[in-house]
Scaffold this active site. Structure first.
Site, mmCIF file in Angstrom:
data_model
loop_
_atom_site.group_PDB
_atom_site.id
_atom_site.type_symbol
_atom_site.label_atom_id
_atom_site.label_comp_id
_atom_site.label_asym_id
_atom_site.label_seq_id
_atom_site.Cartn_x
_atom_site.Cartn_y
_atom_site.Cartn_z
ATOM 1 N N GLY A 38 -9.538 -6.523 8.877
ATOM 2 C CA GLY A 38 -8.399 -5.877 9.511
ATOM 3 C C GLY A 38 -8.136 -6.394 10.899
ATOM 4 C CD GLN A 87 -2.683 1.425 2.422
ATOM 5 O OE1 GLN A 87 -2.129 1.940 3.390
ATOM 6 N NE2 GLN A 87 -3.951 1.060 2.451
ATOM 7 C CE1 TYR A 101 -3.362 9.872 7.289
ATOM 8 C CE2 TYR A 101 -4.554 7.875 6.698
ATOM 9 C CZ TYR A 101 -3.936 8.665 7.652
ATOM 10 O OH TYR A 101 -3.887 8.266 8.963
#
Length: 375
Positions: free
Chosen positions: A330, A101, A185
């Site tokens: 996750g 990522q 982000y």
């Protein structure tokens, strides 16, 4: 759960199943050098042995400028590439595939952070607008909050960093890369009307606000071909983003449609979860709507990966119904390193990770990281 454990063609490879391990910040890289440690190799191997079809590694920085927290790993120099090669070699001893990522936090950094100072650059963002959030930089004296960033003069200079990071990820042996365009982000900041007030070709209209993310995606595809995913969080208010619902749907419909046309291997969409929302001025920044039904019709070629606190039962249901192609998990992977194998065997996966150990203690980095039972 037969559907979750069916093979899935993804880009140039076939995954052994439809269960993914999503990217999670763990902050165990070597301080200052931001390179992979042997403990990180052990962590990823433990989870690769746990039976996922694909692992997306933790957010990996494309440059020293833009380091949000200490001990977050990078991939801009050879020592970092060599470190990640140890991880990919370990994962490839199993059936799992592993994507890197690629991450730039944009305005979610602080000018007094050691890595930011070492870069010699200011905190960059699409516009000089500070994130309104109660989050603090707890590793800095006085626990300061976010600052007003410097507007990026020429966004193409950052796009070149994404391309070099992809080249480095390929050298490190990753099977593909994931473009981090979520959670407030840098790329999400370009997408969002509240954080992007530019009046040039990088702001204003939907086409202009999506330009930066799509140009970044293009250069990743130049390097990795069909093995490039995209992570998006259209319902999230994290880090002070989230437009009104109408603008959100219009913007993400366009971005997803164009990303799909470019040949992304998958598009991962996170549904609304309270953890990724923020209350600012007494109001929720997130949008609570059905992400799957809203955006599934737009995805024609890429695989649709769902994300956002799904249970294994929910995942089996939506994959069986054809609503999505696969599901990322996750937190379950933190305390259940053999998560997928346990699901397949019908064993409980209810071990709860300790949130105080998510980001580690330099004196005992293995605690809450590699010390969970692996069976």
């Amino acid at each position: 759960m037969p559907t979750l454990f069916s093979p899935l063609k993804l880009g140039s490879v076939t995954l052994p199943n439809c269960i993914g391990m999503s990217s999670m910040t763990r902050n165990r890289a070597l301080p200052e050098k931001t390179i992979v440690t042997e403990l990180m190799v052990e962590y990823y191997l433990q989870r690769a042995l746990g039976g996922p079809g694909i692992i997306v590694n933790e957010g990996t920085l494309i440059s020293r400028a833009g380091t949000e927290w200490p001990q977050a790993p990078g991939i801009w120099n050879q020592e970092q590439v060599d470190g990640w090669k140890r991880v990919t070699d370990a994962v490839h001893t199993t059936e799992a595939k592993v994507y890197c990522q690629l991450w730039h936090p944009g305005r979610c950094c602080h000018p007094d952070a050691p890595e930011q100072i070492a870069s010699g650059e200011p905190v960059y963002a699409p516009s000089a607008i500070s994130a309104r959030t109660k989050e603090k930089f707890r590793f800095l004296p006085g626990n300061p909050g976010y600052v007003t960033p410097t507007e990026i003069e020429d966004p193409t200079t950052l796009i070149s960093l994404y391309k070099q990071a992809a080249i480095n990820a390929k050298e490190a042996g990753f099977d593909g890369v994931e473009l981090h365009a979520a959670n407030g982000y840098l790329i999400h900041q370009f997408l969002d009307l509240t954080s992007n007030h530019r009046t040039d070709k990088w702001g204003g209209s939907v086409e202009n606000r999506t330009r930066f993310g799509l140009e970044a995606l293009k250069v990743l595809i130049e390097v990795f071909g069909p093995d490039v995913g995209v992570k998006l969080s259209p319902a999230s208010g994290f880090n002070d983003v989230a437009m009104p619902l109408e603008d959100t749907i219009e913007t993400f419909n366009y971005f997803i449609s164009e990303a799909d046309k470019l040949g992304a291997s998958y598009i991962a969409l996170t549904r609304y979860v309270p953890f990724l929302d923020m209350i600012i001025d007494g109001k929720s920044r997130g949008n609570q709507f059905d992400v799957i039904s809203t955006f599934r019709p737009v995805i024609k070629n890429a695989k649709y990966f769902a994300n956002g606190a799904y249970t294994a039962g929910e995942a089996e249901e939506i994959v069986t119904a054809g609503k999505v192609d696969a599901v990322f998990f996750g937190l379950p992977w933190i305390a259940n390193p053999h998560f997928a194998k346990r699901v397949r065997a019908g064993l409980p996966v209810d071990a709860i990770p300790d949130p105080t150990k998510f980001y580690g203690n330099p004196a005992a980095p293995e605690v809450g990281y590699t010390d969970y039972p692996v069976e």
